[in-house]
Design a protein around this motif. Structure first.
Motif, PDB file in Angstrom:
ATOM      1  N   GLY A  47       0.814  -1.211   0.000  1.00 27.03           N
ATOM      2  CA  GLY A  47       0.000   0.000   0.000  1.00 27.03           C
ATOM      3  C   GLY A  47       0.845   1.258   0.000  1.00 27.03           C
ATOM      4  N   GLN A  48       0.164   2.391   0.101  1.00 28.05           N
ATOM      5  CA  GLN A  48       0.794   3.711   0.099  1.00 28.05           C
ATOM      6  C   GLN A  48       1.115   4.130   1.535  1.00 28.05           C
ATOM      7  OE1 GLN A  48       1.481   5.621  -2.691  1.00 28.05           O
ATOM      8  NE2 GLN A  48       0.821   3.855  -3.893  1.00 28.05           N
ATOM      9  N   TYR A  49       2.312   4.664   1.725  1.00 19.09           N
ATOM     10  CA  TYR A  49       2.779   5.096   3.038  1.00 19.09           C
ATOM     11  C   TYR A  49       3.519   6.420   2.902  1.00 19.09           C
ATOM     12  CZ  TYR A  49       1.895   0.298   4.546  1.00 19.09           C
ATOM     13  OH  TYR A  49       1.298  -0.898   4.837  1.00 19.09           O
ATOM     14  N   GLU A  50       3.810   7.025   4.043  1.00 16.31           N
ATOM     15  CA  GLU A  50       4.693   8.184   4.114  1.00 16.31           C
ATOM     16  C   GLU A  50       5.702   7.930   5.218  1.00 16.31           C
ATOM     17  OE1 GLU A  50       2.492  12.260   3.239  1.00 16.31           O
ATOM     18  OE2 GLU A  50       1.527  11.123   4.851  1.00 16.31           O
ATOM     19  N   ILE A  51       6.933   8.382   5.004  1.00 16.27           N
ATOM     20  CA  ILE A  51       7.908   8.389   6.087  1.00 16.27           C
ATOM     21  C   ILE A  51       8.017   9.836   6.547  1.00 16.27           C
ATOM     22  CG2 ILE A  51       9.937   8.604   4.585  1.00 16.27           C
ATOM     23  CD1 ILE A  51      11.329   6.739   6.734  1.00 16.27           C
ATOM     24  N   GLU A  52       7.997  10.021   7.847  1.00 15.37           N
ATOM     25  CA  GLU A  52       8.032  11.358   8.435  1.00 15.37           C
ATOM     26  C   GLU A  52       9.248  11.454   9.350  1.00 15.37           C
ATOM     27  OE1 GLU A  52       4.507  13.598  10.354  1.00 15.37           O
ATOM     28  OE2 GLU A  52       5.543  12.566  11.992  1.00 15.37           O
ATOM     29  N   ILE A  53      10.050  12.482   9.136  1.00 14.78           N
ATOM     30  CA  ILE A  53      11.205  12.739   9.987  1.00 14.78           C
ATOM     31  C   ILE A  53      10.995  14.093  10.641  1.00 14.78           C
ATOM     32  CG2 ILE A  53      13.704  13.051  10.074  1.00 14.78           C
ATOM     33  CD1 ILE A  53      13.841  11.246   7.576  1.00 14.78           C
ATOM     34  N   GLY A  54      10.995  14.095  11.959  1.00 17.15           N
ATOM     35  CA  GLY A  54      10.808  15.329  12.718  1.00 17.15           C
ATOM     36  C   GLY A  54      12.034  15.615  13.563  1.00 17.15           C
ATOM     37  N   VAL A  55      12.490  16.855  13.531  1.00 18.97           N
ATOM     38  CA  VAL A  55      13.645  17.277  14.320  1.00 18.97           C
ATOM     39  C   VAL A  55      13.201  18.404  15.239  1.00 18.97           C
ATOM     40  CG1 VAL A  55      15.975  18.245  14.251  1.00 18.97           C
ATOM     41  CG2 VAL A  55      15.240  16.643  12.482  1.00 18.97           C
ATOM     42  N   THR A  56      13.568  18.303  16.506  1.00 17.93           N
ATOM     43  CA  THR A  56      13.220  19.323  17.495  1.00 17.93           C
ATOM     44  C   THR A  56      14.486  19.901  18.100  1.00 17.93           C
ATOM     45  OG1 THR A  56      11.166  18.179  18.035  1.00 17.93           O
ATOM     46  CG2 THR A  56      11.971  19.767  19.651  1.00 17.93           C
ATOM     47  N   ASP A  57      14.545  21.223  18.145  1.00 16.02           N
ATOM     48  CA  ASP A  57      15.615  21.919  18.859  1.00 16.02           C
ATOM     49  C   ASP A  57      15.123  22.071  20.294  1.00 16.02           C
ATOM     50  OD1 ASP A  57      17.240  23.817  20.106  1.00 16.02           O
ATOM     51  OD2 ASP A  57      17.650  24.858  18.228  1.00 16.02           O
ATOM     52  N   ASN A  58      15.683  21.294  21.187  1.00 14.63           N
ATOM     53  CA  ASN A  58      15.203  21.265  22.565  1.00 14.63           C
ATOM     54  C   ASN A  58      15.501  22.553  23.330  1.00 14.63           C
ATOM     55  OD1 ASN A  58      14.217  18.570  22.293  1.00 14.63           O
ATOM     56  ND2 ASN A  58      16.317  17.873  22.432  1.00 14.63           N
ATOM     57  N   LEU A  59      16.469  23.341  22.863  1.00 18.28           N
ATOM     58  CA  LEU A  59      16.773  24.610  23.530  1.00 18.28           C
ATOM     59  C   LEU A  59      15.767  25.693  23.162  1.00 18.28           C
ATOM     60  CD1 LEU A  59      20.670  24.699  23.234  1.00 18.28           C
ATOM     61  CD2 LEU A  59      19.282  24.105  25.229  1.00 18.28           C
ATOM     62  N   SER A  60      15.488  25.827  21.867  1.00 23.54           N
ATOM     63  CA  SER A  60      14.573  26.884  21.426  1.00 23.54           C
ATOM     64  C   SER A  60      13.123  26.419  21.360  1.00 23.54           C
ATOM     65  CB  SER A  60      14.995  27.410  20.054  1.00 23.54           C
ATOM     66  OG  SER A  60      14.784  26.412  19.068  1.00 23.54           O
ATOM     67  N   LYS A  61      12.890  25.110  21.547  1.00 25.25           N
ATOM     68  CA  LYS A  61      11.543  24.523  21.493  1.00 25.25           C
ATOM     69  C   LYS A  61      10.886  24.711  20.124  1.00 25.25           C
ATOM     70  CE  LYS A  61      11.801  23.399  25.825  1.00 25.25           C
ATOM     71  NZ  LYS A  61      12.381  22.149  26.145  1.00 25.25           N
ATOM     72  N   THR A  62      11.705  24.689  19.062  1.00 24.93           N
ATOM     73  CA  THR A  62      11.172  24.758  17.702  1.00 24.93           C
ATOM     74  C   THR A  62      11.379  23.403  17.032  1.00 24.93           C
ATOM     75  OG1 THR A  62      13.275  25.590  16.846  1.00 24.93           O
ATOM     76  CG2 THR A  62      11.622  27.230  17.469  1.00 24.93           C
ATOM     77  N   SER A  63      10.592  23.145  15.990  1.00 23.74           N
ATOM     78  CA  SER A  63      10.716  21.867  15.303  1.00 23.74           C
ATOM     79  C   SER A  63      10.428  22.023  13.820  1.00 23.74           C
ATOM     80  CB  SER A  63       9.771  20.833  15.917  1.00 23.74           C
ATOM     81  OG  SER A  63       8.437  21.243  15.760  1.00 23.74           O
ATOM     82  N   ALA A  64      10.880  21.028  13.061  1.00 23.83           N
ATOM     83  CA  ALA A  64      10.618  20.960  11.627  1.00 23.83           C
ATOM     84  C   ALA A  64      10.329  19.507  11.284  1.00 23.83           C
ATOM     85  CB  ALA A  64      11.818  21.462  10.834  1.00 23.83           C
ATOM     86  N   THR A  65       9.396  19.305  10.352  1.00 19.28           N
ATOM     87  CA  THR A  65       9.000  17.956   9.950  1.00 19.28           C
ATOM     88  C   THR A  65       8.964  17.881   8.433  1.00 19.28           C
ATOM     89  OG1 THR A  65       7.643  17.744  11.931  1.00 19.28           O
ATOM     90  CG2 THR A  65       7.190  16.203  10.152  1.00 19.28           C
ATOM     91  N   GLN A  66       9.424  16.755   7.899  1.00 30.26           N
ATOM     92  CA  GLN A  66       9.389  16.516   6.456  1.00 30.26           C
ATOM     93  C   GLN A  66       8.775  15.142   6.224  1.00 30.26           C
ATOM     94  OE1 GLN A  66      10.914  18.717   4.042  1.00 30.26           O
ATOM     95  NE2 GLN A  66       9.764  17.509   2.592  1.00 30.26           N
ATOM     96  N   ARG A  67       7.891  15.038   5.219  1.00 37.85           N
ATOM     97  CA  ARG A  67       7.271  13.757   4.843  1.00 37.85           C
ATOM     98  C   ARG A  67       7.536  13.464   3.375  1.00 37.85           C
ATOM     99  NH1 ARG A  67       1.078  13.605   7.210  1.00 37.85           N
ATOM    100  NH2 ARG A  67       1.619  13.734   9.416  1.00 37.85           N
ATOM    101  N   VAL A  68       7.717  12.164   3.080  1.00 38.73           N
ATOM    102  CA  VAL A  68       7.891  11.707   1.703  1.00 38.73           C
ATOM    103  C   VAL A  68       7.068  10.436   1.534  1.00 38.73           C
ATOM    104  CG1 VAL A  68       9.533  10.828   0.000  1.00 38.73           C
ATOM    105  CG2 VAL A  68      10.215  12.671   1.530  1.00 38.73           C
ATOM    106  N   GLY A  69       6.305  10.365   0.450  1.00 38.42           N
ATOM    107  CA  GLY A  69       5.486   9.194   0.180  1.00 38.42           C
ATOM    108  C   GLY A  69       6.271   8.078  -0.468  1.00 38.42           C
ATOM    109  N   PHE A  70       5.842   6.831  -0.220  1.00 41.85           N
ATOM    110  CA  PHE A  70       6.420   5.662  -0.878  1.00 41.85           C
ATOM    111  C   PHE A  70       5.367   4.562  -0.917  1.00 41.85           C
ATOM    112  CE2 PHE A  70       7.308   4.991   3.587  1.00 41.85           C
ATOM    113  CZ  PHE A  70       7.180   3.622   3.783  1.00 41.85           C
ATOM    114  N   GLU A  71       5.636   3.539  -1.714  1.00 39.14           N
ATOM    115  CA  GLU A  71       4.687   2.440  -1.873  1.00 39.14           C
ATOM    116  C   GLU A  71       5.373   1.110  -1.597  1.00 39.14           C
ATOM    117  OE1 GLU A  71       1.570   0.631  -5.192  1.00 39.14           O
ATOM    118  OE2 GLU A  71       3.005   2.162  -5.780  1.00 39.14           O
ATOM    119  N   ILE A  72       4.692   0.246  -0.857  1.00 38.68           N
ATOM    120  CA  ILE A  72       5.143  -1.132  -0.659  1.00 38.68           C
ATOM    121  C   ILE A  72       4.332  -1.991  -1.615  1.00 38.68           C
ATOM    122  CG2 ILE A  72       5.250  -3.083   0.932  1.00 38.68           C
ATOM    123  CD1 ILE A  72       5.647  -1.090   3.199  1.00 38.68           C
TER     124      ILE A  72
END
Length: 73
Positions: A47-72
């Motif tokens: 089926g169809q999936y997404e991989i999500e990678i999230g990075v958090t800066d624990n000092l500034s309490k900010t974060s960024a997330t990126q997703r990319v789709g893929f198929e099995i």
């Protein structure tokens, strides 16, 4: 910094690795920090999936997330 990797299907997590600490090299370009790892997908149905990678800066309490789709198949 901390990083978390998740695999999503229909927007819901089906695989989630625990968050881990990310310590960049002192000479690293902080705009592009390399990351390697493995995620086991063998138990997931086709089926169809997404991989999500999230990075958090624990000092500034900010974060960024990126997703990319893929198929099995």
């Amino acid at each position: 910094l901390s990083v978390q990797v998740r695999v999503l299907r229909d927007g819901k997590p089906v695989v989630a690795a625990p968050a881990r600490k990310l310590t960049p090299d002192a000479t690293a370009d902080l705009a592009r920090i390399p990351l390697t790892g493995a995620v086991t997908l063998g138990q997931l149905p086709a089926g169809q999936y997404e991989i999500e990678i999230g990075v958090t800066d624990n000092l500034s309490k900010t974060s960024a997330t990126q997703r990319v789709g893929f198929e099995i198949l």
